[in-house]
Design an enzyme around this catalytic site. Structure first.
Site, PDB file in Angstrom:
ATOM      1  N   ILE A 468       0.856  -1.215  -0.080  1.00  0.00           N
ATOM      2  CA  ILE A 468      -0.086  -0.024  -0.005  1.00  0.00           C
ATOM      3  C   ILE A 468       0.853   1.352  -0.137  1.00  0.00           C
ATOM      4  O   ILE A 468       0.256   2.267   0.643  1.00  0.00           O
ATOM      5  CB  ILE A 468      -0.854   0.079   1.072  1.00  0.00           C
ATOM      6  CG1 ILE A 468      -0.210  -0.303   2.553  1.00  0.00           C
ATOM      7  CG2 ILE A 468      -1.895  -1.090   1.060  1.00  0.00           C
ATOM      8  CD1 ILE A 468      -1.049  -0.057   3.843  1.00  0.00           C
ATOM      9  N   ARG A 591      14.042  -5.957  13.952  1.00  0.00           N
ATOM     10  CA  ARG A 591      14.916  -6.202  12.676  1.00  0.00           C
ATOM     11  C   ARG A 591      14.355  -5.214  11.641  1.00  0.00           C
ATOM     12  O   ARG A 591      12.979  -5.247  11.234  1.00  0.00           O
ATOM     13  CB  ARG A 591      15.148  -7.507  12.142  1.00  0.00           C
ATOM     14  CG  ARG A 591      16.367  -7.812  11.292  1.00  0.00           C
ATOM     15  CD  ARG A 591      16.245  -9.281  10.969  1.00  0.00           C
ATOM     16  NE  ARG A 591      17.746  -9.414  10.389  1.00  0.00           N
ATOM     17  CZ  ARG A 591      17.709 -10.387   9.445  1.00  0.00           C
ATOM     18  NH1 ARG A 591      16.433 -11.324   9.209  1.00  0.00           N
ATOM     19  NH2 ARG A 591      18.831 -10.761   8.753  1.00  0.00           N
ATOM     20  N   GLN A 601       8.681   4.890   6.381  1.00  0.00           N
ATOM     21  CA  GLN A 601       7.300   4.526   7.299  1.00  0.00           C
ATOM     22  C   GLN A 601       7.355   5.434   8.589  1.00  0.00           C
ATOM     23  O   GLN A 601       6.212   6.015   8.757  1.00  0.00           O
ATOM     24  CB  GLN A 601       7.458   2.841   7.663  1.00  0.00           C
ATOM     25  CG  GLN A 601       6.880   2.132   6.542  1.00  0.00           C
ATOM     26  CD  GLN A 601       5.494   2.122   6.418  1.00  0.00           C
ATOM     27  OE1 GLN A 601       4.735   2.858   5.990  1.00  0.00           O
ATOM     28  NE2 GLN A 601       5.218   0.839   7.037  1.00  0.00           N
ATOM     29  N   LYS A 663       9.512  -6.567  13.950  1.00  0.00           N
ATOM     30  CA  LYS A 663       8.380  -6.182  14.841  1.00  0.00           C
ATOM     31  C   LYS A 663       7.313  -5.268  14.031  1.00  0.00           C
ATOM     32  O   LYS A 663       6.359  -5.352  14.468  1.00  0.00           O
ATOM     33  CB  LYS A 663       8.917  -5.442  15.936  1.00  0.00           C
ATOM     34  CG  LYS A 663       9.450  -6.079  17.269  1.00  0.00           C
ATOM     35  CD  LYS A 663       9.779  -5.316  18.242  1.00  0.00           C
ATOM     36  CE  LYS A 663      10.518  -6.096  19.361  1.00  0.00           C
ATOM     37  NZ  LYS A 663      10.937  -5.163  20.494  1.00  0.00           N
ATOM     38  N   GLY A 664       7.864  -4.755  13.039  1.00  0.00           N
ATOM     39  CA  GLY A 664       6.714  -3.990  12.071  1.00  0.00           C
ATOM     40  C   GLY A 664       7.168  -2.533  12.357  1.00  0.00           C
ATOM     41  O   GLY A 664       7.345  -1.972  13.418  1.00  0.00           O
ATOM     42  N   GLU A 667       2.806   1.447  12.042  1.00  0.00           N
ATOM     43  CA  GLU A 667       2.012   2.414  12.854  1.00  0.00           C
ATOM     44  C   GLU A 667       2.861   3.130  13.907  1.00  0.00           C
ATOM     45  O   GLU A 667       2.298   4.206  14.438  1.00  0.00           O
ATOM     46  CB  GLU A 667       0.777   1.549  13.421  1.00  0.00           C
ATOM     47  CG  GLU A 667      -0.090   1.245  12.370  1.00  0.00           C
ATOM     48  CD  GLU A 667      -1.024   0.037  12.262  1.00  0.00           C
ATOM     49  OE1 GLU A 667      -1.962   0.344  12.556  1.00  0.00           O
ATOM     50  OE2 GLU A 667      -0.616  -1.107  12.084  1.00  0.00           O
TER      51      GLU A 667
HETATM   52 MO1  MOS Z   1      -3.998  -0.397  10.224  1.00  0.00          MO
HETATM   53  S1  MOS Z   1      -5.167   1.082  10.921  1.00  0.00           S
HETATM   54  O1  MOS Z   1      -4.188  -1.541  11.450  1.00  0.00           O
HETATM   55  O2  MOS Z   1      -4.447  -0.810   8.825  1.00  0.00           O
END
Ligand code: MOS
Length: 708
Positions: A468, A591, A601, A663-664, A667
């Site tokens: 996305i 990582r 991001q 971990k990502g 957000e």
């Molecule tokens: Mo994100 S708000 O969990 O797509």
């Protein structure tokens, strides 16, 4: 696998997006771009009233207009499965099923025509007759309709209570007792939602803008009472999501319905205004926080009582306690959520749902507590570092908040700060600095990856991931190359096709950790399987791995990413304008697969947090029950001129609970930013802002700050 990054390892290396050239040359096709010969265009007709019933859809009023193919409405639309949804029935999908109007902007018809312009003209001319009913679109912290949520909600329990909060508050020498509010906020992904649907060889085929092709296909199959194998969804390129495209949105349902009824290839593209009312938004919140502490700042009690709104068709609760369950230790902890059903569009997940507004309240309150205790705000946080997760009282898999705080402070030169507010002048500006901390889960979910060794020496990897804009295709190419022990140029990643098998969506910062685990497993198995072969036969050799069981065995531990954020602001005392002069974030995110895309991001999240702090708010008109500013002229998001150079860095943060160590990063960037800026505005001016956004009128008239 370790977090050590070697010069030759594909993981950890800076890579530009593998589809960058396709995107900048316009070759990349988004959902509204894919050409078809027999295409017809659908334009959604939205309710103009906020509550009531449709008395009549006068299809005859447009049938003779140029190009019109037909009008879909509740009288002729296919019947849908009311139970369909992800984890729970989703009332926002149950459209054109009856004459009920739950809110303004609810779809009441779809007009089909040969061209987009003809469809839009006819949709605007379509006569719809309504019977209006009384309505309420006004959220407030003391709304009499606020009640405890009825349904179950994904993730950990929304509410938590440990110890005796009232007793600990009564025993506290220092108290913060304040209401914080955040407004309705919108995702504003730059690509409006679009879907093209057609029936092909007995299958419903969609090209759709969403954050998860597999789950979107599953839900659509359920909704249309179809065999799961009879629905295919592809979403190769998606122009931003932020949660607003998390699974099925009405454009896909409308396109699929119209393709079924009219047996044509149907494209539905939402207008920006339709995106505002049909695809979700972040609910406004009112958060009453009470912190009780001893004189040395040690917390005795945290009480976080939140309210948010939802529609009458979906119970969505903004889970603001997500941060409170993780951040600070205290003898007693309580977090509660209440929700009121209004005649408003359905709120949804939006980047760091819960954490973004929750951290504004909690981290502002912590700043107020530090001031009340005469402590540096970082020292206050250090003193309240928990030994176990405060919400669940289970151990953390790893915890790196203190390192984020100290490293961020060092980079920002926090030690040189004079804590006194309102004393720094730079011409007509008052300047100040502030900080806040944040957290976001580092969870893993299921995915299926197929790795294929091709006869020409290349490798193809298929996984129903979604890119996305975050760079998933590129990161997964790097992960695959590392597991295959080849260069990235030999790996082709195919994504976003529901036929690739079960995979979680791009949401909850699951993506890279979850798809990456499946890709690692499949690619590693393929390497082992083909290691001793001299050549690959025609058709290639494939290994397919579904991580569902492995992920189930991993459970749901307290695995989190952390951040410390620092802001410097200047406040124009004449105009009330707030400028962010500097923004710095330090992160512990496990990582890092691609420093380039991860940096983007994090900067993107912080930019969205800056925008949340200073600009963004959706307003409802209480007289008409409709949005006042549902477009990009009226809904202000930060522009380039609003955003300073943003500094980000991350720590070594090894946590192999997910063996990839990831971990990502999707957000965590937005968590804490708004509080850091609000805390800096206090430091600049001596005025505390507990209501977002901090617009010039609020700066000039601090009385207008009062929480509603
Ligand atoms: Mo994100 S708000 O969990 O797509």
């Amino acid at each position: 696998m370790t977090t050590t990054i070697s010069a030759t390892s594909p993981v950890g290396a800076v890579r530009t997006r593998v589809e960058a050239r396709a995107k900048v040359t316009g070759a990349a096709r988004y959902a509204a771009d894919v050409p078809y010969d027999d295409l017809v265009h659908g334009w959604a007709v939205m309710s103009t009233i906020p509550h009531g019933r449709v008395r009549a859809v006068r299809a005859d009023s447009v049938e003779s207009m140029p190009g019109v193919v037909g009008v879909l409405h509740h009288g002729n639309a296919p019947r849908l499965n009311r139970a369909a949804g992800w984890r729970a029935p989703d009332g926002t999908l149950y459209i054109l099923q009856d004459n009920e109007v739950p809110h303004a902007g609810w779809p009441v018809a779809l007009v089909l025509a040969q061209t987009l312009e003809q469809a839009r003209a006819a949709a605007e001319a379509l006569i719809v007759e309504y019977d209006k009913q009384p309505f309420d679109v006004t959220f407030s912290s003391d709304h009499p309709g606020l009640e405890t949520p009825e349904g179950s909600h994904p993730g950990p329990p929304l509410s938590v209570e440990h110890g005796d909060v009232e007793e600990e508050l009564a025993a506290s020498a220092v108290l913060v007792d304040q209401m914080y509010t955040t407004p309705e906020e919108h995702h504003v992904a730059i690509e409006p939602h679009a879907a093209t649907a057609r029936w092909e060889d007995g299958r419903l085929e969609l090209v759709d803008a969403n954050q998860g092709s597999f789950l979107t296909a599953r839900i659509l199959a359920e909704l249309f009472f179809l065999d799961p194998a009879a629905v295919r969804v592809r979403s190769e390129h998606v122009g931003g999501g932020f949660g607003g495209k998390a699974l099925v949105r009405p454009q896909a349902v409308l396109a699929a319905m119209a393709a079924t009824v009219f047996t044509r290839t149907v494209r539905v593209v939402l207008s920006r205004r339709q995106v505002f009312t049909l695809t979700g938004y972040r609910s406004p919140t009112a958060q009453w926080i009470r912190l009780g502490a001893d004189l040395d700042g040690r917390l005795r009690a945290i009480d976080h009582q939140s309210s948010s709104q939802t529609s009458t068709v979906l119970e969505f609760v903004e889970p603001t306690s997500a941060v409170t369950r993780v951040m600070y230790g205290s003898r007693a902890l309580r977090a509660t959520h209440k929700v009121v059903r209004l005649n408003v569009p359905s709120p949804r997940w939006m980047r760091a749902p819960g954490e973004a507004p929750g951290s504004f309240a909690l981290e502002s309150a912590m700043d107020e507590l530090a001031i009340a205790c005469g402590l540096d705000p970082i020292e206050l946080r250090v003193r309240n570092e928990p030994s176990v997760a405060p919400g669940s009282r289970r151990p953390f898999t790893s915890r790196n908040l203190l390192s984020c705080l100290s490293e961020g402070a060092r980079r920002f030169d926090w030690a040189a700060r004079d804590p006194r507010p309102g004393i720094r002048r730079d011409g007509r500006w008052l300047t100040g600095t502030g900080m806040a901390a944040g957290t976001y889960p580092g969870d893993t979910n299921f995915a299926t990856a197929t790795a294929t060794a091709e006869p020409d020496g290349g490798f193809t990897v298929r996984v129903a991931a979604a890119d996305i804009g975050q760079g998933a295709r590129t990161a997964l190419t790097q992960i695959a190359a590392e597991a295959l022990e080849v260069g990235t140029e030999r790996v082709q990643l195919l994504i976003a096709d529901s036929d690739f098998g079960p995979a979680i969506l791009a949401g909850h910062s699951w993506g890279t950790a979850s798809w990456g685990l499946a890709v690692t497993r499949a690619a590693t198995a393929l390497r082992q399987k083909t290691a001793h072969l001299r050549s690959i036969p025609t058709g290639g050799i494939s290994v397919k791995v579904d991580t569902t069981q492995e992920v189930q065995a991993m459970g749901h531990p307290e695995r989190h990413a952390y951040t410390a954020q620092f802001a410097e602001v200047a406040v124009d005392v004449g105009t009330g304008e707030v400028r962010v002069r500097r923004l710095l974030g330090t992160f512990a995110i496990g990582r890092v697969v691609n420093p380039l895309t991860v940096r983007s991001q994090l900067i993107g999240g912080m930019t969205m947090g800056l925008s949340m702090a200073l600009h963004e708010a959706g307003y409802m008109d209480p007289a008409f029950g409709t949005h006042i500013n549902a477009d990009l002229a009226g809904y202000h998001i930060a522009a380039h001129a609003d955003v300073p150079h943003i500094e980000v860095s991350w720590l070594d943060d090894e946590d192999l609970h997910n063996p990839t160590g990831i971990k990502g990063a999707g957000e965590i960037g937005i968590v804490g930013t708004a509080a850091a800026i609000a805390n800096a505005v206090w430091h600049a001016t001596g005025v505390r802002h507990r209501a977002l956004p901090i617009t010039p009128d609020r700066v000039l008239r601090p009385g207008s700050n009062a929480a509603k």
